[in-house]
Design a protein around this motif. Structure first.
Motif, PDB file in Angstrom:
ATOM      1  N   ARG A  49       0.857  -1.187   0.000  1.00 35.43           N
ATOM      2  CA  ARG A  49       0.000   0.000   0.000  1.00 35.43           C
ATOM      3  C   ARG A  49       0.890   1.232   0.000  1.00 35.43           C
ATOM      4  NH1 ARG A  49      -2.873   0.246   5.069  1.00 35.43           N
ATOM      5  NH2 ARG A  49      -4.082  -1.529   4.303  1.00 35.43           N
ATOM      6  N   SER A  97     -12.295 -11.272  -6.797  1.00 29.95           N
ATOM      7  CA  SER A  97     -10.952 -11.364  -7.371  1.00 29.95           C
ATOM      8  C   SER A  97     -10.698 -12.827  -7.720  1.00 29.95           C
ATOM      9  CB  SER A  97      -9.906 -10.866  -6.368  1.00 29.95           C
ATOM     10  OG  SER A  97      -9.797 -11.781  -5.286  1.00 29.95           O
ATOM     11  N   LYS A 123      -7.517  -1.825 -13.025  1.00 31.67           N
ATOM     12  CA  LYS A 123      -7.008  -0.735 -12.193  1.00 31.67           C
ATOM     13  C   LYS A 123      -5.819  -0.101 -12.908  1.00 31.67           C
ATOM     14  CE  LYS A 123      -8.164  -3.679  -8.274  1.00 31.67           C
ATOM     15  NZ  LYS A 123      -7.649  -4.387  -7.075  1.00 31.67           N
ATOM     16  N   ASN A 125      -3.732   2.122 -11.832  1.00 31.31           N
ATOM     17  CA  ASN A 125      -2.562   2.369 -10.983  1.00 31.31           C
ATOM     18  C   ASN A 125      -2.477   1.322  -9.867  1.00 31.31           C
ATOM     19  OD1 ASN A 125      -4.932   3.351  -9.866  1.00 31.31           O
ATOM     20  ND2 ASN A 125      -3.946   5.062  -8.820  1.00 31.31           N
ATOM     21  N   PRO A 126      -2.333   0.033 -10.233  1.00 30.84           N
ATOM     22  CA  PRO A 126      -2.301  -1.016  -9.217  1.00 30.84           C
ATOM     23  C   PRO A 126      -1.009  -0.976  -8.404  1.00 30.84           C
ATOM     24  CG  PRO A 126      -1.703  -1.949 -11.321  1.00 30.84           C
ATOM     25  CD  PRO A 126      -2.112  -0.519 -11.584  1.00 30.84           C
ATOM     26  N   SER A 138      -3.757  -6.577 -11.409  1.00 32.53           N
ATOM     27  CA  SER A 138      -4.286  -5.258 -11.774  1.00 32.53           C
ATOM     28  C   SER A 138      -5.767  -5.292 -12.132  1.00 32.53           C
ATOM     29  CB  SER A 138      -3.501  -4.687 -12.963  1.00 32.53           C
ATOM     30  OG  SER A 138      -3.686  -5.491 -14.117  1.00 32.53           O
ATOM     31  N   GLU A 140      -9.924  -6.856 -11.146  1.00 32.85           N
ATOM     32  CA  GLU A 140     -10.916  -7.612 -10.394  1.00 32.85           C
ATOM     33  C   GLU A 140     -12.100  -7.854 -11.326  1.00 32.85           C
ATOM     34  OE1 GLU A 140     -11.857  -6.553  -6.317  1.00 32.85           O
ATOM     35  OE2 GLU A 140      -9.939  -5.495  -6.117  1.00 32.85           O
ATOM     36  N   VAL A 177      -7.500   3.290  -9.096  1.00 39.89           N
ATOM     37  CA  VAL A 177      -7.970   2.500  -7.964  1.00 39.89           C
ATOM     38  C   VAL A 177      -9.047   3.262  -7.195  1.00 39.89           C
ATOM     39  CG1 VAL A 177      -7.321   1.434  -5.781  1.00 39.89           C
ATOM     40  CG2 VAL A 177      -5.861   1.174  -7.771  1.00 39.89           C
ATOM     41  N   THR A 190     -11.178  -2.014   1.468  1.00 41.83           N
ATOM     42  CA  THR A 190     -11.553  -2.546   0.150  1.00 41.83           C
ATOM     43  C   THR A 190     -12.537  -1.630  -0.571  1.00 41.83           C
ATOM     44  OG1 THR A 190     -13.372  -3.900   1.047  1.00 41.83           O
ATOM     45  CG2 THR A 190     -11.189  -4.907   0.965  1.00 41.83           C
ATOM     46  N   LYS A 192     -14.187   0.674  -3.202  1.00 38.17           N
ATOM     47  CA  LYS A 192     -14.078   0.706  -4.661  1.00 38.17           C
ATOM     48  C   LYS A 192     -14.426   2.111  -5.173  1.00 38.17           C
ATOM     49  CE  LYS A 192     -13.541  -3.889  -4.926  1.00 38.17           C
ATOM     50  NZ  LYS A 192     -13.701  -4.299  -3.540  1.00 38.17           N
TER      51      LYS A 192
END
Length: 257
Positions: A49, A97, A123, A125-126, A138, A140, A177, A190, A192
């Motif tokens: 993270r 996922s 995503k 910018n994973p 990257s 889901e 993200v 988590t 979204k």
């Protein structure tokens, strides 16, 4: 249902175990379900993270309760209750996922749903993969299905085409993200992007419809419903997350600045 934790003219939030509260809801009473159920990944491992190594443990809600024999049993109960309370032409959207989405898809077929789309959320910018032993995760998945194979689901095709600059919208949705401003009322591990929920609601509902989110978290479904003037029921176990959801809804109402 018991007294609401928070309500306004569109939104009702309830605190409790979603699988138990869903059993109290009337059959054929909900038009659309948007669900981000636990992925059950809190196993003592590590993730990334902001470039830092952090625990993957998200909270007790992401660990399987002793009352369930397996994640399959948990998801099977959820999907069977969802089918019971959905209207004949109702549709569920379920996030997942690679860790749980194949189980969810299998159980949807077992419960005789018809899968409409397998949405890939990319995503942009994973976080990087810390192990450097596999490709960076990257994406889901969001499975969109319908309760009855013979029913005619709502799909606002023309609106989706307009949102996609005059072209048919595909089943790959690319977003960052999440924006920092969406977390200004509190943190959920988590959460979204709001844009995903706006798209799902715009695509599959009309203004008079009722939407249920049985795993509300920080309230993104309810915020999107407030913005789009849709009725919403949200269920969440944590009072902390319900407080975040309430602040976000009030902000959208204009009651917070």
């Amino acid at each position: 249902m018991k007294d609401a934790y928070y309500k306004n003219n569109l939104i009702k939030l309830y605190q409790g175990d979603s699988l138990k509260l869903m059993k109290l809801m009337r059959p054929n009473s909900v038009d659309v379900i948007i669900a981000d159920p636990p992925y059950f990944l809190s196993n003592g491992g590590f993730s990334n993270r902001g470039g830092k190594k952090v625990s993957v443990d998200k909270g007790s809600w992401d660990k399987l309760s002793a009352e369930y024999e397996s994640t399959e049993q948990f998801n099977d109960i959820f999907l069977s209750e969802a089918k019971r309370i959905l209207k004949y032409d109702g549709t569920p959207w379920v996030f997942g996922s690679m860790h749980n989405i194949f189980e969810v898809g299998y159980l949807m077929k077992k419960n005789d749903y018809r899968i409409l789309n397998n949405i890939t959320w990319q995503k942009l910018n994973p976080p990087p993969n810390l192990s450097c032993r596999m490709f960076t995760h990257s994406t889901e998945t969001i499975i969109w299905a319908k309760k009855d194979k013979q029913s005619h689901q709502v799909f606002n095709y023309q609106l989706m085409r307009e949102r996609n600059y005059g072209k048919q919208m595909t089943d790959v949705w690319s977003t960052p993200v999440i924006k920092k401003i969406e977390k200004r009322f509190g943190y959920h591990p988590t959460q979204k992007p709001l844009s995903l929920f706006i798209r799902m609601i715009e695509a599959s509902t009309t203004p008079e419809m009722l939407i249920l989110d049985p795993f509300l978290g920080s309230g993104t479904t309810a915020v999107a419903c407030q913005m789009l003037q849709r009725q919403c029921i949200g269920i969440e176990l944590s009072s902390n997350y319900l407080d975040i959801a309430t602040r976000r809804i009030k902000n959208e109402e204009g009651a917070l600045f």
